[in-house]
Write a protein that holds these residues in place. Structure first.
Motif, PDB file in Angstrom:
ATOM      1  N   THR A 213       0.833  -1.204   0.000  1.00 18.38           N
ATOM      2  CA  THR A 213       0.000   0.000   0.000  1.00 18.38           C
ATOM      3  C   THR A 213       0.871   1.258   0.000  1.00 18.38           C
ATOM      4  O   THR A 213       0.609   2.215  -0.755  1.00 18.38           O
ATOM      5  CB  THR A 213      -0.927   0.000   1.222  1.00 18.38           C
ATOM      6  N   ALA A 214       1.905   1.230   0.826  1.00 15.39           N
ATOM      7  CA  ALA A 214       2.819   2.391   0.886  1.00 15.39           C
ATOM      8  C   ALA A 214       3.536   2.589  -0.449  1.00 15.39           C
ATOM      9  O   ALA A 214       3.698   3.733  -0.914  1.00 15.39           O
ATOM     10  CB  ALA A 214       3.830   2.190   2.017  1.00 15.39           C
ATOM     11  N   ALA A 215       3.963   1.483  -1.074  1.00 14.94           N
ATOM     12  CA  ALA A 215       4.665   1.592  -2.346  1.00 14.94           C
ATOM     13  C   ALA A 215       3.758   2.133  -3.442  1.00 14.94           C
ATOM     14  O   ALA A 215       4.167   2.971  -4.264  1.00 14.94           O
ATOM     15  CB  ALA A 215       5.220   0.235  -2.746  1.00 14.94           C
ATOM     16  N   GLN A 220       2.143   6.592  -6.995  1.00 19.34           N
ATOM     17  CA  GLN A 220       1.133   7.524  -7.509  1.00 19.34           C
ATOM     18  C   GLN A 220       1.586   8.972  -7.307  1.00 19.34           C
ATOM     19  O   GLN A 220       1.413   9.827  -8.183  1.00 19.34           O
ATOM     20  CB  GLN A 220      -0.206   7.291  -6.813  1.00 19.34           C
ATOM     21  N   LEU A 221       2.173   9.239  -6.132  1.00 19.22           N
ATOM     22  CA  LEU A 221       2.656  10.596  -5.869  1.00 19.22           C
ATOM     23  C   LEU A 221       3.790  10.957  -6.811  1.00 19.22           C
ATOM     24  O   LEU A 221       3.859  12.079  -7.335  1.00 19.22           O
ATOM     25  CB  LEU A 221       3.118  10.683  -4.404  1.00 19.22           C
ATOM     26  N   MET A 222       4.686   9.997  -7.066  1.00 23.32           N
ATOM     27  CA  MET A 222       5.809  10.238  -7.965  1.00 23.32           C
ATOM     28  C   MET A 222       5.323  10.488  -9.387  1.00 23.32           C
ATOM     29  O   MET A 222       5.823  11.369 -10.083  1.00 23.32           O
ATOM     30  CB  MET A 222       6.761   9.052  -7.936  1.00 23.32           C
ATOM     31  N   ALA A 226       6.398  13.898 -10.712  1.00 22.97           N
ATOM     32  CA  ALA A 226       7.549  13.729 -11.612  1.00 22.97           C
ATOM     33  C   ALA A 226       7.299  12.529 -12.507  1.00 22.97           C
ATOM     34  O   ALA A 226       7.784  11.424 -12.220  1.00 22.97           O
ATOM     35  CB  ALA A 226       8.848  13.556 -10.805  1.00 22.97           C
ATOM     36  N   PRO A 227       6.520  12.690 -13.559  1.00 20.15           N
ATOM     37  CA  PRO A 227       6.224  11.569 -14.459  1.00 20.15           C
ATOM     38  C   PRO A 227       7.504  10.920 -14.974  1.00 20.15           C
ATOM     39  O   PRO A 227       8.468  11.606 -15.328  1.00 20.15           O
ATOM     40  CB  PRO A 227       5.419  12.232 -15.586  1.00 20.15           C
ATOM     41  N   ASN A 228       7.460   9.580 -15.005  1.00 21.13           N
ATOM     42  CA  ASN A 228       8.648   8.826 -15.419  1.00 21.13           C
ATOM     43  C   ASN A 228       8.177   7.613 -16.221  1.00 21.13           C
ATOM     44  O   ASN A 228       7.305   6.868 -15.770  1.00 21.13           O
ATOM     45  CB  ASN A 228       9.442   8.371 -14.179  1.00 21.13           C
ATOM     46  N   PRO A 229       8.731   7.388 -17.430  1.00 23.50           N
ATOM     47  CA  PRO A 229       8.286   6.237 -18.238  1.00 23.50           C
ATOM     48  C   PRO A 229       8.578   4.901 -17.586  1.00 23.50           C
ATOM     49  O   PRO A 229       7.955   3.895 -17.928  1.00 23.50           O
ATOM     50  CB  PRO A 229       9.070   6.408 -19.543  1.00 23.50           C
ATOM     51  N   TYR A 230       9.524   4.870 -16.649  1.00 25.89           N
ATOM     52  CA  TYR A 230       9.839   3.599 -15.988  1.00 25.89           C
ATOM     53  C   TYR A 230       8.877   3.279 -14.831  1.00 25.89           C
ATOM     54  O   TYR A 230       8.959   2.212 -14.230  1.00 25.89           O
ATOM     55  CB  TYR A 230      11.276   3.644 -15.448  1.00 25.89           C
ATOM     56  N   ALA A 231       7.998   4.191 -14.522  1.00 26.09           N
ATOM     57  CA  ALA A 231       7.072   3.957 -13.407  1.00 26.09           C
ATOM     58  C   ALA A 231       5.965   2.976 -13.778  1.00 26.09           C
ATOM     59  O   ALA A 231       5.420   2.272 -12.914  1.00 26.09           O
ATOM     60  CB  ALA A 231       6.468   5.291 -12.957  1.00 26.09           C
ATOM     61  N   GLU A 232       5.599   2.921 -15.062  1.00 30.65           N
ATOM     62  CA  GLU A 232       4.497   2.051 -15.478  1.00 30.65           C
ATOM     63  C   GLU A 232       4.780   0.569 -15.193  1.00 30.65           C
ATOM     64  O   GLU A 232       3.924  -0.122 -14.629  1.00 30.65           O
ATOM     65  CB  GLU A 232       4.202   2.267 -16.965  1.00 30.65           C
TER      66      GLU A 232
END
Length: 416
Positions: A213-215, A220-222, A226-232
Motif C-alpha cells: 500500500t505504501a509503495a 502515484q505521488l511520484m 515527476a512523471p517517469n516512463p519507468y514507473a508504469e
C-alpha cells in the motif's frame, strides 16, 4: 483362535458322521435279526414235516454257518447259491422282512420302531447340525454387523465402540481399531498442519499489505509530481503483488474455515453479467466480447459476491487465451440434480499436460499469461466446492478432432 474356528466348523460334519454310523449299526442288527428269524422259520417248517431229519438239518446249519464265517470250503458254494434259481425263484421272493414291532417273545425292535428310531435319529442329527450352523452364522453376522456399525460411526465422526469378545474376528477387530486410531491421529495432524499453514499464509498476506500500500501511494505521488516512463512497469508489478496478497488472504480464510459464505438465492444470469461487467476494461483492451445466453431464471443457494468472483477468474482465464476479436461464450442450465454453468473461449485450448494441474495453487501452465499468479483457478474451485459444487476443465473438439477452445464446467448441487 483359528483352531477353535476349525473345531466349530468340523463339529457339524462329525455329528453327521456319528448319526450315519449309528443308523448303519441299527439297520445291520435289524437285518441280522430278520435273516435269523426267516432261517429259523424255514428250519422249523422243514422239521415239522420231516422230524427224523433233525440231525441232518443241524449238520447243514453248522456247515452253512462255517461258510458264512469264511471258515468253510468254497467247493460247490456257487452251485448252492444258485440252487433256487433252477426252480424259478428270485432273491425278492425270499427278501427278509423286519420283525413286526412288538412281536411277542422276540424281545426285538420291529420294523416300525426301527424306522421311527432311524427317522428320529436322522432328524435329531439334522436339527443339531442346523442349530449349530444357525448359531455360528448368527454369531458371525452379529460380529460383522458390530464392526460395520463401528466403521459407520467413525465415518460420521463419532468415536464408536468395539466389543472385546475373543473369537475368530478378534484379529480383524484389532487391525480395524489400529487403523482407525492411526487415521484419527493422521487427521488431527493434518488439521493442525493445515491450520498452521493457513495462519502463516494469512500472516504473510498481512505483512505484504502494508508495504504494498505504501509503495503504491508513493508511486502515484511520484507519477503525479515527476512523471517517469519507468514507473508504469513498476506499477504493474505492484498491482500484481496486490492481487496476489488478496488471493493469499482469501485462500488462508478458506483453509482456516473463517471464510463464511452466505446462503441466499443466486441467479446465474445475474452473476455472469456482474462478472463480465467487472472485466469490461480488460475485455475492451483485448478486443474480446462476452456472450451470455439468457435461459431464464435459474438459481442455486450460495453467495453472490464470491460466486461472481469465481466466475470472473474463469472468464479472465478465457480472456487471456482468446484471440483478438474472439468471444467468450457463457451458458447455463438446470436439471433435478444440479445447476450447470459453461464458460468457453475460442482459443487454442489447454495443453494436455496442464489439464491435471490447472486447479493446483501457484501452478502456471506453459501458456500462462504474463503476470499470472496461478491462484485464480484454485480459488474458484474452492469457492464452488464450499457451495456444494464442482469445477472441471477440458478442451472442446471441433470437426476432425481438432481443439476449438477451452471450457470450464461448473456444477452446483442444490442439497448439501
Amino acid at each position: 483362535m483359528m483352531e477353535k474356528k476349525r473345531s466349530v466348523s468340523l463339529l457339524p460334519a462329525l455329528i453327521c458322521l456319528a448319526g450315519m454310523a449309528a443308523l448303519l449299526l441299527l439297520w445291520r442288527n435289524a437285518y441280522q435279526n430278520a435273516v435269523f428269524s426267516r432261517l429259523s422259520a424255514f428250519c422249523g417248517i422243514f422239521l415239522e414235516q420231516n422230524p427224523q431229519l433233525e440231525g441232518e438239518v443241524l449238520s447243514a446249519l453248522q456247515e452253512y454257518q462255517k461258510g458264512m464265517d469264511g471258515s468253510g470250503g468254497s467247493e460247490g458254494e456257487d452251485g448252492r447259491r444258485d440252487f433256487l434259481v433252477r426252480y424259478g425263484y428270485e432273491a425278492a421272493d425270499f427278501a427278509p422282512a423286519l420283525p413286526a414291532f412288538g412281536a411277542p417273545g422276540t424281545g426285538k425292535r420291529g420294523a416300525g420302531g426301527l424306522t421311527a428310531c432311524s427317522i428320529g435319529l436322522a432328524f435329531a442329527a439334522s436339527a443339531a447340525v442346523f442349530f449349530l450352523l444357525q448359531r455360528y452364522g448368527r454369531k458371525e453376522k452379529n460380529r460383522i454387523d458390530g464392526l460395520t456399525d463401528y466403521l459407520e460411526q467413525v465415518n460420521r465422526g463419532a468415536p464408536g465402540t468395539l466389543l472385546q469378545e475373543e473369537d475368530g474376528f478378534s484379529c480383524l477387530r484389532d487391525e480395524i481399531y489400529k487403523t482407525v486410531t492411526g487415521l484419527y491421529a493422521a487427521r488431527d495432524e493434518a488439521v493442525r498442519a493445515r491450520k498452521n499453514f493457513a495462519d502463516n499464509l494469512a500472516n504473510i498476506a498481512h505483512q505484504l499489505k502494508t508495504p504494498l500500500t505504501a509503495a503504491l501511494l508513493s508511486l502515484q505521488l511520484m507519477e503525479t509530481k515527476a512523471p517517469n516512463p519507468y514507473a508504469e512497469p513498476v506499477r504493474k508489478q505492484l498491482e500484481r503483488l496486490t492481487r496476489l496478497e488478496e488471493a493469499l488472504l482469501s485462500l488462508s480464510r478458506i483453509d482456516s474455515g473463517t471464510l463464511f459464505l452466505k446462503r441466499e438465492e443466486v441467479d446465474v444470469f445475474t452473476a455472469l453479467n456482474l462478472a463480465a461487467e467487472n472485466l469490461e476494461d480488460l475485455l475492451r483492451e483485448r478486443h474480446v466480447s462476452v456472450e451470455i445466453s439468457d435461459r431464464g431464471r435459474v438459481c442455486f443457494p450460495g453467495d453472490l459476491e464470491w460466486t461472481m468472483e469465481a466466475l470472473m477468474n474463469l472468464m479472465k482465464n478465457c480472456l487471456e487465451h482468446s484471440p483478438a476479436g474472439g468471444c467468450i461464450h457463457c451458458d447455463y442450465s438446470e436439471n433435478p440434480l444440479y445447476v450447470r454453468i459453461l464458460i468457453r473461449d475460442e482459443g487454442e485450448g489447454f495443453e494436455k499436460e496442464d489439464i491435471p494441474h490447472l486447479f493446483e495453487r501457484f501452478y502456471r501452465g506453459k501458456n500462462a499469461a504474463e503476470g499470472s499468479t496461478g491462484i485464480g483457478l484454485a480459488l474458484s474451485r474452492a469457492v464452488f466446492e464450499r457451495q456444494n459444487g464442482t469445477l472441471a476443465a477440458y478442451n472442446l473438439l471441433g470437426d476432425g478432432g481438432s481443439v476449438s477452445g477451452a471450457c470450464f464446467e461448473v456444477r452446483v448441487y442444490g442439497m448439501d
